[in-house]
Design a protein around this motif. Structure first.
Motif, mmCIF file in Angstrom:
data_model
loop_
_atom_site.group_PDB
_atom_site.id
_atom_site.type_symbol
_atom_site.label_atom_id
_atom_site.label_comp_id
_atom_site.label_asym_id
_atom_site.label_seq_id
_atom_site.Cartn_x
_atom_site.Cartn_y
_atom_site.Cartn_z
ATOM 1 N N LEU A 10 0.803 -1.226 0.000
ATOM 2 C CA LEU A 10 0.000 0.000 0.000
ATOM 3 C C LEU A 10 0.838 1.278 0.000
ATOM 4 N N PHE A 11 1.781 1.387 0.952
ATOM 5 C CA PHE A 11 2.499 2.661 1.070
ATOM 6 C C PHE A 11 3.507 2.855 -0.072
ATOM 7 N N ALA A 12 3.943 1.754 -0.668
ATOM 8 C CA ALA A 12 4.815 1.856 -1.844
ATOM 9 C C ALA A 12 3.984 2.368 -3.019
ATOM 10 N N LEU A 30 0.640 13.625 4.556
ATOM 11 C CA LEU A 30 -0.051 13.173 5.771
ATOM 12 C C LEU A 30 -0.577 11.764 5.506
ATOM 13 N N GLY A 31 0.189 11.011 4.696
ATOM 14 C CA GLY A 31 -0.191 9.650 4.334
ATOM 15 C C GLY A 31 0.434 8.668 5.311
ATOM 16 N N ILE A 32 1.577 8.110 4.953
ATOM 17 C CA ILE A 32 2.235 7.142 5.839
ATOM 18 C C ILE A 32 2.546 7.805 7.175
ATOM 19 N N GLY A 33 2.397 7.041 8.242
ATOM 20 C CA GLY A 33 2.623 7.590 9.579
ATOM 21 C C GLY A 33 4.102 7.648 9.889
ATOM 22 N N ASP A 34 4.780 8.608 9.263
ATOM 23 C CA ASP A 34 6.220 8.732 9.530
ATOM 24 C C ASP A 34 6.482 10.019 10.300
ATOM 25 N N SER A 62 8.394 -3.281 14.579
ATOM 26 C CA SER A 62 7.174 -4.072 14.757
ATOM 27 C C SER A 62 6.641 -4.581 13.424
ATOM 28 N N LYS A 63 6.921 -3.836 12.355
ATOM 29 C CA LYS A 63 6.482 -4.315 11.036
ATOM 30 C C LYS A 63 7.123 -5.679 10.768
ATOM 31 N N CYS A 64 8.444 -5.759 11.008
ATOM 32 C CA CYS A 64 9.154 -7.028 10.773
ATOM 33 C C CYS A 64 8.621 -8.110 11.714
ATOM 34 N N VAL A 113 -7.393 -2.839 8.184
ATOM 35 C CA VAL A 113 -6.263 -3.326 8.986
ATOM 36 C C VAL A 113 -4.937 -2.887 8.371
ATOM 37 N N TYR A 114 -3.921 -2.815 9.201
ATOM 38 C CA TYR A 114 -2.537 -2.602 8.763
ATOM 39 C C TYR A 114 -2.194 -3.739 7.794
ATOM 40 N N PRO A 115 -1.859 -3.431 6.527
ATOM 41 C CA PRO A 115 -1.799 -4.480 5.497
ATOM 42 C C PRO A 115 -0.774 -5.591 5.737
ATOM 43 N N ASN A 120 -5.967 1.786 17.261
ATOM 44 C CA ASN A 120 -5.980 1.135 15.968
ATOM 45 C C ASN A 120 -5.329 1.944 14.854
ATOM 46 N N ASN A 121 -4.614 1.218 14.039
ATOM 47 C CA ASN A 121 -4.164 1.710 12.753
ATOM 48 C C ASN A 121 -4.985 0.935 11.710
ATOM 49 N N PRO A 122 -5.838 1.548 10.931
ATOM 50 C CA PRO A 122 -5.900 2.968 10.593
ATOM 51 C C PRO A 122 -6.969 3.802 11.303
ATOM 52 N N ALA A 169 1.561 -0.595 19.049
ATOM 53 C CA ALA A 169 2.604 0.353 18.640
ATOM 54 C C ALA A 169 2.234 1.803 18.961
ATOM 55 N N TYR A 170 0.937 2.059 19.152
ATOM 56 C CA TYR A 170 0.490 3.454 19.360
ATOM 57 C C TYR A 170 0.040 3.714 20.792
ATOM 58 N N GLU A 171 0.408 2.812 21.726
ATOM 59 C CA GLU A 171 -0.106 2.945 23.100
ATOM 60 C C GLU A 171 0.283 4.252 23.771
ATOM 61 N N SER A 198 9.148 3.584 17.517
ATOM 62 C CA SER A 198 8.987 4.438 16.330
ATOM 63 C C SER A 198 8.086 5.631 16.579
ATOM 64 N N LYS A 199 6.864 5.359 17.017
ATOM 65 C CA LYS A 199 5.891 6.431 17.156
ATOM 66 C C LYS A 199 5.933 7.034 18.554
ATOM 67 N N THR A 200 6.531 6.298 19.502
ATOM 68 C CA THR A 200 6.654 6.784 20.888
ATOM 69 C C THR A 200 7.759 7.820 20.994
ATOM 70 N N PRO A 221 -2.679 8.802 16.801
ATOM 71 C CA PRO A 221 -2.199 9.837 15.884
ATOM 72 C C PRO A 221 -2.865 9.790 14.504
ATOM 73 N N TYR A 222 -3.889 8.970 14.341
ATOM 74 C CA TYR A 222 -4.579 8.875 13.056
ATOM 75 C C TYR A 222 -6.022 9.338 13.186
ATOM 76 N N ILE A 223 -6.496 10.022 12.145
ATOM 77 C CA ILE A 223 -7.886 10.459 12.097
ATOM 78 C C ILE A 223 -8.507 9.720 10.922
ATOM 79 N N VAL A 279 -10.933 7.890 4.456
ATOM 80 C CA VAL A 279 -9.491 8.111 4.283
ATOM 81 C C VAL A 279 -8.880 8.287 5.667
ATOM 82 N N ARG A 280 -7.575 8.006 5.743
ATOM 83 C CA ARG A 280 -6.848 8.222 7.002
ATOM 84 C C ARG A 280 -5.931 9.421 6.831
ATOM 85 N N ILE A 281 -5.982 10.350 7.781
ATOM 86 C CA ILE A 281 -5.015 11.456 7.779
ATOM 87 C C ILE A 281 -4.125 11.268 8.999
#
Ligand code: MLT
Length: 407
Positions: free
Chosen positions: A16-18, A39-43, A108-110, A131-133, A185-187, A216-218, A247-249, A345-347, A384-386
């Motif tokens: 997806l993100f690629a 404001l796409g990928i949560g980086d 966590s992705k790995c 869901v997170y793909p 939850n992501n997304p 990951a977003y706790e 990552s997100k913490t 962090p996602y809307i 959509v997710r922002i």
């Protein structure tokens, strides 16, 4: 003749993100004069907390000195980091997790992708939608699903997360063996209550299933009633594996450090009905295929748990949550129904139209990148997710552009 793993042919051509990155690059190449706000990928965009940077520098200096230089470290992570995680992330919340039940990794992705290797291929999966793909795609690669028919893989028990259930799926009536849950939850940014998580733990016990809990977003949870860990639920130590990330913490998306908790009490069974602790299997996998996270990175991660590190990371997550509040407020003001953004962090925005069409509209008219909900699954369509991960100036600018584009 060498042959391919044909399960890969069941997948969509790209991740997806690629896919989004490719579309954005094409747009940028065609419109070099336009500035695009992502404001796409949560980086994350903000620099590492000063406490982490100081630890990183100090550890780098240790690597320059023969007396303190380190070669291979323990594959599972240095004791100083495993102990800090056990104390601050678990004991402090009343969860009984031992340092040797924590496996430090580079993401966590790995880990979410790799963990499925320790389970049989003919088990029943329960996976939320949207869901997170990574959860779905890695199981497709392993041959745990049939073909993709109308946007869903055959053989998977999908757990619909919709406006009707507040984007938190209830336990299904059908049995499953391996359950993926992600809260916050992501997304969708939805959070699960203690009662909702307790129902999942009871379901897992009843079905002799395992829950893979991605938290990951706790660190974005602000509501004191919401659990940060599945282990805050009685009995979860017997049925759940948890994934966490720096990552997100603490802004480690480019620095890479995460961990997976596999309590020694979580069991799974072989074909003859013999029980096996998953801890031993994951330890075997981790020590065979992974050589540990770099020492300076683990030192930087451990600094997150110092007094300074805790207040700096709190300020960081507060900052992104303020962005999230601005996004949610602006999108609600434009007439959309939104979820998330308060403990995440996602809307998640119900745009009530084709999500790729809305993605194209924002990109072409506002030069703002969001993530189309359909990329997260069939139930993501119409949303959509922002992401709130960006500078304040970029978020404010993006919201002004979106308002102008939608007029
Ligand atoms: C996302 O945007 O969903 C995440 O950043 C992806 C990830 O953490 O791998």
């Amino acid at each position: 003749m060498i042959r391919i793993n044909e399960n890969y042919t069941k997948l969509k051509a790209s991740y997806l993100f690629a896919d989004i990155a490719r579309r954005v690059s094409t747009y940028v190449a065609a419109h070099p004069d336009k500035s695009v706000i992502r404001l796409g990928i949560g980086d994350v965009t903000e620099p590492l907390p000063p406490a982490c940077i100081a630890a990183l520098h100090a550890a780098t200096d240790e690597m320059a000195d023969r007396a303190t230089f380190k070669g291979y470290g323990p594959e599972q992570g240095y004791t100083f980091l495993r102990e800090a995680v056990a104390r601050h992330d678990y004991a402090a919340r009343g969860c009984k997790i031992e340092p040797d039940e924590i496996f430090i990794s580079d993401g966590s992705k790995c880990d979410c992708g790799n963990i499925q290797e320790i389970f049989a291929t003919d088990i029943r999966l329960a996976i939320p939608d949207p869901v997170y793909p990574v959860y779905v795609d890695t199981n497709v690669m392993a041959g745990r699903t049939g073909m993709n028919v109308d946007g869903r893989y055959e053989g998977v028990l999908y757990l619909d997360s919709t406006p009707a259930n507040g984007y938190v799926p209830a336990v299904p009536s059908a049995p499953a063996d391996l359950i993926y849950l992600c809260f916050p939850n992501n997304p969708t940014g939805a959070v699960a209550t203690r009662e909702q998580l307790a129902a999942w733990v009871a379901y897992a016990k009843q079905n002799r299933a395992v829950i893979l809990f991605d938290s990951a977003y706790e660190s974005y949870i602000r509501d004191p009633a919401i659990p940060h860990s599945i282990y805050e639920i009685e009995g979860a130590r017997d049925v759940a594996i948890e994934f966490r990330s720096f990552s997100k913490t603490a802004g480690f998306t480019g620095t890479r450090c995460a961990y997976t908790v596999v309590p020694k009490t979580v069991l799974a069974w072989d074909g003859a009905g013999q029980a096996h602790p998953l801890h031993a299997l994951w330890n075997r996998r981790h020590t065979t295929k992974f050589n540990g996270v770099a020492y300076p990175i683990q030192k930087a991660a451990a600094a997150v748990f110092t007094e300074a590190g805790r207040s700096q990371t709190r300020a960081l997550t507060d900052f992104y949550l303020e962005n999230a509040a601005l996004i949610r407020q602006a999108m609600t003001g434009l007439g959309f129904t939104c979820a998330g953004g308060d403990n995440a962090p996602y809307i998640w925005i119900n745009v009530k139209r084709d999500s790729w069409e809305f993605f194209d509209l924002l990109l072409n008219r506002a030069q703002v990148v969001c993530t189309p909900g359909a990329g997260f699954g069939k139930c993501g369509e119409g949303h959509v997710r922002i992401s709130a991960f960006n500078s304040r100036a970029n978020v404010e600018n993006a919201l002004e552009r979106i308002a102008a584009a939608l007029q």
